[in-house]
Design a protein around this motif. Structure first.
Motif, PDB file in Angstrom:
ATOM      1  N   MET A  29       0.868  -1.121  -0.016  1.00 18.90           N
ATOM      2  CA  MET A  29      -0.053   0.108  -0.099  1.00 18.90           C
ATOM      3  C   MET A  29       0.878   1.256   0.267  1.00 18.90           C
ATOM      4  SD  MET A  29      -3.219   1.116   2.849  1.00 18.90           S
ATOM      5  CE  MET A  29      -1.903   1.398   4.120  1.00 18.90           C
ATOM      6  N   GLY A  30       0.804   2.117  -1.038  1.00 20.98           N
ATOM      7  CA  GLY A  30       1.395   3.415  -1.144  1.00 20.98           C
ATOM      8  C   GLY A  30       0.510   4.551  -0.468  1.00 20.98           C
ATOM      9  N   CYS A  31       1.133   5.338   0.203  1.00 24.21           N
ATOM     10  CA  CYS A  31       0.315   6.486   0.710  1.00 24.21           C
ATOM     11  C   CYS A  31       0.766   7.667   0.492  1.00 24.21           C
ATOM     12  CB  CYS A  31       0.059   6.359   2.428  1.00 24.21           C
ATOM     13  SG  CYS A  31      -0.406   4.784   3.003  1.00 24.21           S
ATOM     14  N   GLU A  32       0.275   8.788   1.194  1.00 27.13           N
ATOM     15  CA  GLU A  32       0.687  10.169   1.038  1.00 27.13           C
ATOM     16  C   GLU A  32       1.852  10.421   1.992  1.00 27.13           C
ATOM     17  OE1 GLU A  32      -2.452  12.699   3.687  1.00 27.13           O
ATOM     18  OE2 GLU A  32      -2.324  12.818   1.625  1.00 27.13           O
ATOM     19  N   SER A  70       3.863  12.310  -2.084  1.00 26.99           N
ATOM     20  CA  SER A  70       2.791  11.234  -2.089  1.00 26.99           C
ATOM     21  C   SER A  70       3.381  10.032  -3.186  1.00 26.99           C
ATOM     22  CB  SER A  70       1.548  11.625  -2.446  1.00 26.99           C
ATOM     23  OG  SER A  70       0.889  12.409  -1.541  1.00 26.99           O
ATOM     24  N   VAL A  71       3.094   8.761  -2.796  1.00 25.63           N
ATOM     25  CA  VAL A  71       3.272   7.667  -3.855  1.00 25.63           C
ATOM     26  C   VAL A  71       2.099   7.586  -4.907  1.00 25.63           C
ATOM     27  CG1 VAL A  71       3.703   5.145  -4.058  1.00 25.63           C
ATOM     28  CG2 VAL A  71       4.662   6.398  -2.231  1.00 25.63           C
ATOM     29  N   LEU A  85       7.994   2.239  -7.668  1.00 30.19           N
ATOM     30  CA  LEU A  85       6.964   3.156  -7.177  1.00 30.19           C
ATOM     31  C   LEU A  85       7.435   4.585  -7.731  1.00 30.19           C
ATOM     32  CD1 LEU A  85       7.638   4.457  -3.552  1.00 30.19           C
ATOM     33  CD2 LEU A  85       9.079   2.384  -4.626  1.00 30.19           C
ATOM     34  N   ALA A  86       6.416   5.182  -8.233  1.00 26.71           N
ATOM     35  CA  ALA A  86       6.469   6.450  -8.835  1.00 26.71           C
ATOM     36  C   ALA A  86       5.933   7.521  -7.995  1.00 26.71           C
ATOM     37  CB  ALA A  86       5.677   6.550 -10.209  1.00 26.71           C
ATOM     38  N   LEU A  87       6.772   8.588  -7.847  1.00 28.59           N
ATOM     39  CA  LEU A  87       6.331   9.773  -6.713  1.00 28.59           C
ATOM     40  C   LEU A  87       5.510  10.786  -7.413  1.00 28.59           C
ATOM     41  CD1 LEU A  87       9.397   9.286  -4.719  1.00 28.59           C
ATOM     42  CD2 LEU A  87       7.189   8.082  -4.485  1.00 28.59           C
ATOM     43  N   ASN A  89       6.661  13.614  -7.307  1.00 26.88           N
ATOM     44  CA  ASN A  89       7.561  14.669  -8.116  1.00 26.88           C
ATOM     45  C   ASN A  89       8.189  14.222  -9.249  1.00 26.88           C
ATOM     46  OD1 ASN A  89       8.900  12.550  -6.853  1.00 26.88           O
ATOM     47  ND2 ASN A  89      10.240  13.890  -5.614  1.00 26.88           N
ATOM     48  N   HIS A  90       7.600  13.306  -9.934  1.00 30.54           N
ATOM     49  CA  HIS A  90       7.921  12.502 -11.276  1.00 30.54           C
ATOM     50  C   HIS A  90       9.342  12.046 -11.062  1.00 30.54           C
ATOM     51  CE1 HIS A  90       4.881  15.369 -12.625  1.00 30.54           C
ATOM     52  NE2 HIS A  90       5.751  16.476 -12.384  1.00 30.54           N
ATOM     53  N   GLN A  91       9.716  11.198  -9.890  1.00 30.39           N
ATOM     54  CA  GLN A  91      10.813  10.438  -9.753  1.00 30.39           C
ATOM     55  C   GLN A  91      10.204   9.079  -9.528  1.00 30.39           C
ATOM     56  OE1 GLN A  91      13.825  11.917 -10.141  1.00 30.39           O
ATOM     57  NE2 GLN A  91      12.944  13.819 -10.129  1.00 30.39           N
ATOM     58  N   ALA A  92      11.094   7.988  -9.866  1.00 27.82           N
ATOM     59  CA  ALA A  92      10.618   6.642  -9.640  1.00 27.82           C
ATOM     60  C   ALA A  92      11.909   6.035  -9.017  1.00 27.82           C
ATOM     61  CB  ALA A  92      10.564   5.938 -11.209  1.00 27.82           C
TER      62      ALA A  92
END
Length: 743
Positions: A29-32, A70-71, A85-87, A89-92
């Motif tokens: 699970m990805g959260c803010e 956030s994810v 996972l992508a964030l 801020n456009h980073q992976a």
């Protein structure tokens, strides 16, 4: 059930969950706020238990400020070993799922690794390059300063600050950078793995700074004033005051004797630094200038907010070139200047050939698209081979001009500089770490030798046991072999008797079959004789019937001859009657013919007069048509020549087409061969991938086993050390007792 559990868990940590991804062991699970929670299957009532929780932090060790974003998306590899996972801020980033149970959230090393090279995720506000190294430096609204190696296409150093860096420039040696912030300007050293401040200058809102081409000076903008500093002494040697608004652009001349500045007050100035005087001045009301450069012949090119390119020489505006888009930055090649590069608000760059020449009202140039938003910075490498651009969309572009100059060849012969800055304290710390590691390696070597000796002793003992066991098994196998050999001899005798009995039985059956077939042959011979007699009777009967048919045929022919003779007589009588009727008709036709000829003569004379008149008109028309016919013949001859040429071209095209068809067939065969080869290689790759997956699983098991063994070794070391101390004390007591006994 998964969504309900995820909502309850997200509410417990005061974070909104952004996405869920399932896999065989459970779900992630990805959260803010950069929170990632992994659940695995459990036998408890809640079906899943929380395994580990990771708070996302900046991966770079040099970061001084954490961005909790956030994810936005999750993905798991087919082997379920890695999580991507992508964030926001456009980073992976990637996470190793196989080791998620042993990870610690508060460890110094990050558990996440960047999937690609980390880049700016907001607008880039500063860009510069150096001469001695293939490096460029950028800064952006994301509060980071990044140093890139454009030759190797990777990120060298990145550091995040608490304030927004407004501008950045790099020393020609590539060892120092100058960064402008909202309240100060920092001169910083580029170390091996860090960016450290060397000197700070109090200066508010510095949005433009530039090192000189030689690196001995740097210019920094303080509002409407340009301050010149000595790089090595950090002293302010000159202040240039003439602008009444913020200065947006500063450009050094090639020999560092002058610089050109552009300001929001609609003015462009050229300064002579030796006398701190202005050599050229230009002002154009209504235009806020954003960039200005000068060339070796004293020409100044400047651009601003009015979508035009202006050329100034000796403080006189020589030319204004209107453009369909607003230019933001300018750069030019080394003398003699042959190329002018400009960035635009639309995100592409324009290349102009110098001197500028217009065709009609238009200026010739080439356009190249790279960015989606405004180009914020633009510069050109020292050898004019590369162009570097940055944009508000957070991207940095590297362009190859494909020009080979003598300077570039000389630079390639010298090679790029490899020296770096290292502080004395860092070097001492590294030396201490090396000593500790060497000592640790020596301890491990001794420990490993001891372990190897113990293993050899165990192996020797096991080898003796295996040899004894092998000898016992060999003796048992020999006894078993003898038993089987006796059984084989008995079976052999039994099979020989059985074969003899079968041979006798086969001989009896053969005699019976021979007698049976002899009787059958005699019966067939008798049947053949009966059939021969029937054939002779049938032949005699057929000859008598043939003679009777011949007699009937001759009788029918005679009857038909008599019938047709009577018919011929009747036809001859009818012919005589028709001849008489024909003579009478011919007589009537002659009389009618005479009358018709008289009428025809009268009509002919009348038609002759009419057709004579028509003939005259036709002759006149014929003469006209002959003239036209001559012209048409010439045109026809020309058309025939064109047709001939066209036929030749068509023949050549047909030949070329045949060659191309042959070439296509050959290439199709090659393609089929390549496709077969690709299929074979794909099959091989799939097999190897399966093998790699199996090896990875074995490697994971071995890694877990290694971890357990390391832990046991550590425990054994802890137990051995007290015993060694006890042994040493006992040895000392024994020595003392020996001394007492000797006394």
């Amino acid at each position: 059930p998964l969504c309900a559990l995820a909502v309850r868990r997200a509410a417990s940590i005061n974070a909104e969950y952004m996405g869920i991804m399932t896999y065989s062991k459970g779900f992630v699970m990805g959260c803010e706020g950069g929170c990632l929670i992994v659940f695995e299957k459990s036998d408890e009532k809640d079906l899943y238990k929380e395994v580990n929780k990771q708070i996302y932090k900046e991966v770079n060790k040099l970061s001084v400020h954490e961005h909790l974003v956030s994810v936005t998306n999750l993905a798991i590899s087919p082997s379920e070993e890695s999580l991507v996972l992508a964030l926001e801020n456009h980073q992976a980033y990637t996470l190793n799922l196989s080791q998620v149970e042993v990870m610690k959230d508060d460890s110094q090393e990050s558990n996440f690794h960047p999937l690609t090279t980390p880049s700016h995720f907001r607008a880039v506000t500063g860009l510069d390059h150096c001469i001695r190294k293939p490096l460029i430096v950028t800064c952006g609204v994301d509060r980071s300063v990044r140093v890139w190696n454009w030759h190797d296409k990777n990120l060298v150093i990145s550091k995040t600050f608490k304030q927004d860096p407004l501008c950045v420039t790099m020393h020609p040696s590539g060892l120092n950078i100058l960064v402008g912030f909202s309240d100060r300007v920092r001169l910083m050293n580029l170390l091996m793995d860090d960016i450290r401040t060397f000197k700070e200058f109090t200066m508010k809102g510095c949005r433009e700074a530039r090192f000189s081409n030689g690196g001995q000076y740097f210019a920094a903008v303080n509002g409407s004033t340009i301050q010149i500093y000595n790089t090595y002494t950090c002293t302010n040697i000159l202040n240039l005051r003439a602008h009444t608004a913020k200065v947006l652009s500063v450009h050094w001349s090639l020999d560092d004797s002058s610089l050109v500045s552009a300001s929001m007050d609609s003015s462009v100035l050229e300064w002579d630094l030796r006398g701190a005087t202005r050599t050229q001045e230009h002002q154009h009301k209504g235009c806020s200038y954003t960039s200005a450069i000068n060339t070796s012949d004293g020409t100044i090119y400047c651009v601003g907010s009015d979508s035009s390119l202006k050329v100034v020489l000796q403080s006189v505006l020589k030319k204004i070139i209107e453009l369909p888009v607003t230019l933001t930055n300018l750069a030019t090649t080394r003398p003699p200047e042959k190329l002018l590069i400009a960035g635009t608000k639309a995100g592409f760059i324009k290349a102009f050939t110098l001197p500028l020449r217009t065709k009609g009202n238009r200026l010739g140039y080439h356009e190249y698209q790279c960015h989606t938003k405004m180009v914020t910075r633009l510069c050109m490498s020292h050898d004019d081979s590369m162009i570097f651009t940055s944009s508000e969309d957070g991207t940095v572009g590297v362009w190859n001009t494909r020009q080979i100059s003598s300077k570039k060849k000389e630079l390639q012969q010298l090679g790029w500089a490899e020296e770096i800055l290292v502080t004395k304290s860092d070097l001492q710390n590294r030396m201490k770490q090396m000593e500790k590691l060497k000592k640790k390696v020596e301890d491990l070597r001794l420990h490993n030798e001891y372990e190897i000796r113990m293993k050899e002793m165990n192996y020797q003992e096991k080898l003796r046991e295996v040899n004894e066991k092998f000898k016992q098994e060999l003796e048992q196998d020999r006894q078993k072999y003898q038993t089987l050999k006796d059984e084989r001899d008995g079976l052999k005798r039994k099979y020989e008797n059985t074969l003899k009995t079968l041979a006798e039985k086969h001989q009896d059956n053969l005699l019976e079959l021979e007698a049976y077939h002899q009787q059958k042959i005699l019966a067939e011979q008798k049947r053949y004789e009966d059939l021969q007699k029937k054939l002779e009777d049938a032949r005699a009967r057929w000859s008598s019937e043939d003679k009777q048919r011949a007699r009937q045929y001759h009788q029918e022919i005679r009857e038909l001859e008599q019938e047709y003779e009577t018919k011929i007589q009747l036809e001859e009588e009818l012919t005589t009657q028709l001849t008489q009727a024909e003579a009478e008709i011919k007589k009537e036709f002659g009389e009618t013919k005479i009358l018709i000829e008289d009428d025809a003569d009268r009509e002919i004379t009348q038609l002759k007069t009419e057709y004579d008149e028509i003939l005259k008109a036709e002759r006149v028309q014929t003469l006209e048509l002959r003239g036209n016919n001559g012209m048409l013949k010439r045109e026809f001859a020309g058309l025939q020549q064109k047709i001939k040429n066209g036929n030749d071209k068509m023949q050549k095209s047909v030949d070329i087409q045949k060659k191309l068809v042959d070439e296509i067939k050959r290439l199709e065969k090659d393609i089929e061969g390549y496709e077969r080869e690709i299929d074979e290689r794909d099959f091989t790759i799939k097999e190897k991938d399966k093998l790699i997956c199996e090896l990875r699983k074995k490697n994971q098991e071995l890694a877990k086993f290694k971890f357990v063994l390391d832990y046991k070794i550590h425990e054994l070391d802890r137990q051995i050390k007290p015993r060694e101390q006890t042994i040493k004390e006992i040895a000392e007591q024994i020595e003392e007792m020996k001394d007492e006994v000797s006394q």
